[in-house]
Scaffold this motif. Sequence first.
Motif, mmCIF file in Angstrom:
data_model
loop_
_atom_site.group_PDB
_atom_site.id
_atom_site.type_symbol
_atom_site.label_atom_id
_atom_site.label_comp_id
_atom_site.label_asym_id
_atom_site.label_seq_id
_atom_site.Cartn_x
_atom_site.Cartn_y
_atom_site.Cartn_z
ATOM 1 N N SER A 42 -3.160 -5.106 -5.890
ATOM 2 C CA SER A 42 -2.353 -3.932 -5.551
ATOM 3 C C SER A 42 -1.397 -3.518 -6.663
ATOM 4 N N PHE A 78 -6.718 -3.321 -9.667
ATOM 5 C CA PHE A 78 -7.717 -3.516 -8.615
ATOM 6 C C PHE A 78 -9.076 -3.706 -9.277
ATOM 7 N N LEU A 99 0.816 -1.207 0.000
ATOM 8 C CA LEU A 99 0.000 0.000 0.000
ATOM 9 C C LEU A 99 0.850 1.257 0.000
ATOM 10 N N ARG A 151 -8.230 0.006 0.832
ATOM 11 C CA ARG A 151 -7.444 -1.210 0.677
ATOM 12 C C ARG A 151 -7.368 -2.005 1.981
#
Length: 332
Positions: free
Chosen positions: A214, A218, A15, A164
């Motif tokens: 990721s 997505f 992330l 996320r």
Amino acid sequence: MRLCTLSTFFIILVLVFYAYPTNASAGDRDPEFIDCVSQCTDTICALKPRLPFTLLLTLWTCPQNCQYTCMQTITSAAKLSGQPIVQYFGKWPFYRLWGIQEPASVLFSLGNLYFHRRYWFLLRRDLPSSYPLRPHYLGWSLASINTWVWSSVFHTRDFLLTERLDYFSAALTILYALHFSVLRIFRIPDRSFVARAWMGLCITCYLAHVAYLSLIHFDYRYNAIAVGSVGVLHNVLWLGWSAWQYSGKARAAGANRSYAWYPTAAGVLISAAMGLEIFDFPPFLGVLDAHSLWHLATVPLIPLWYRFMIKDARFEGGRGVVERWNDGKRRV
């Protein structure tokens, strides 16, 4: 627990380096909305006004506040004229509260969080220390707590990071449930090669799932299908287990579990609650939508699953099954 720790680390790592453009909806493509936001930004934000403390606390900016104000103004006019309500940036036009974007979903997520936290303590107290699945049950409970924490945060403010963490935490919890369910239903000794191979497969699938979403694309549809398939498999396994407990063979073997309907009931009812997502509709009174009602519906179902865990662990220990299970001598 190892699955939870490794996966959480991987989520945070990817992330940090990942970003994606926000998908548009009918509302934010509307020229009226675009002009309203542009005028608000050029006139009001140019003066650099100080937002209320609650908006600053929830990380609102002046342009985002302009978007919210214009959205509500246009939605109110649409209601008065009988025009359909549309979504903005993939969401319905909810009334915010103290800077919270979806107050009902946050409230009901906190309700789920409360019960998982409460029953985590009860699991620690009531599960026999010798029970093979005790670490997995406690680990899954912590994963569930983590899921509802991020659900609450995501519905408070929808950012890339919070979205996320919400999606990936939910996927982890569902896969973790399938992981320990296979160990329990088929009585696989925790330290056996089969158990380690099964854990390795689950970890690999989860990391591949997160990496694809990721680092490659997505895909919301793929995510829903993948997570939903794991959930269906989990429920089918427990449905079969419950049905077998009421069969003549199980009774002849002395497996008279009066609580055997618990996992099937919980799985069916939770699946039915998730079905609310199909009936997507504009929020009632600007607050309640299908998604928030789904979160509400799962709250009273949580105790049912935890009570099954405790009852089953005690029953297994009382019958001396735990010792045979640990030795790998009985898989029925």
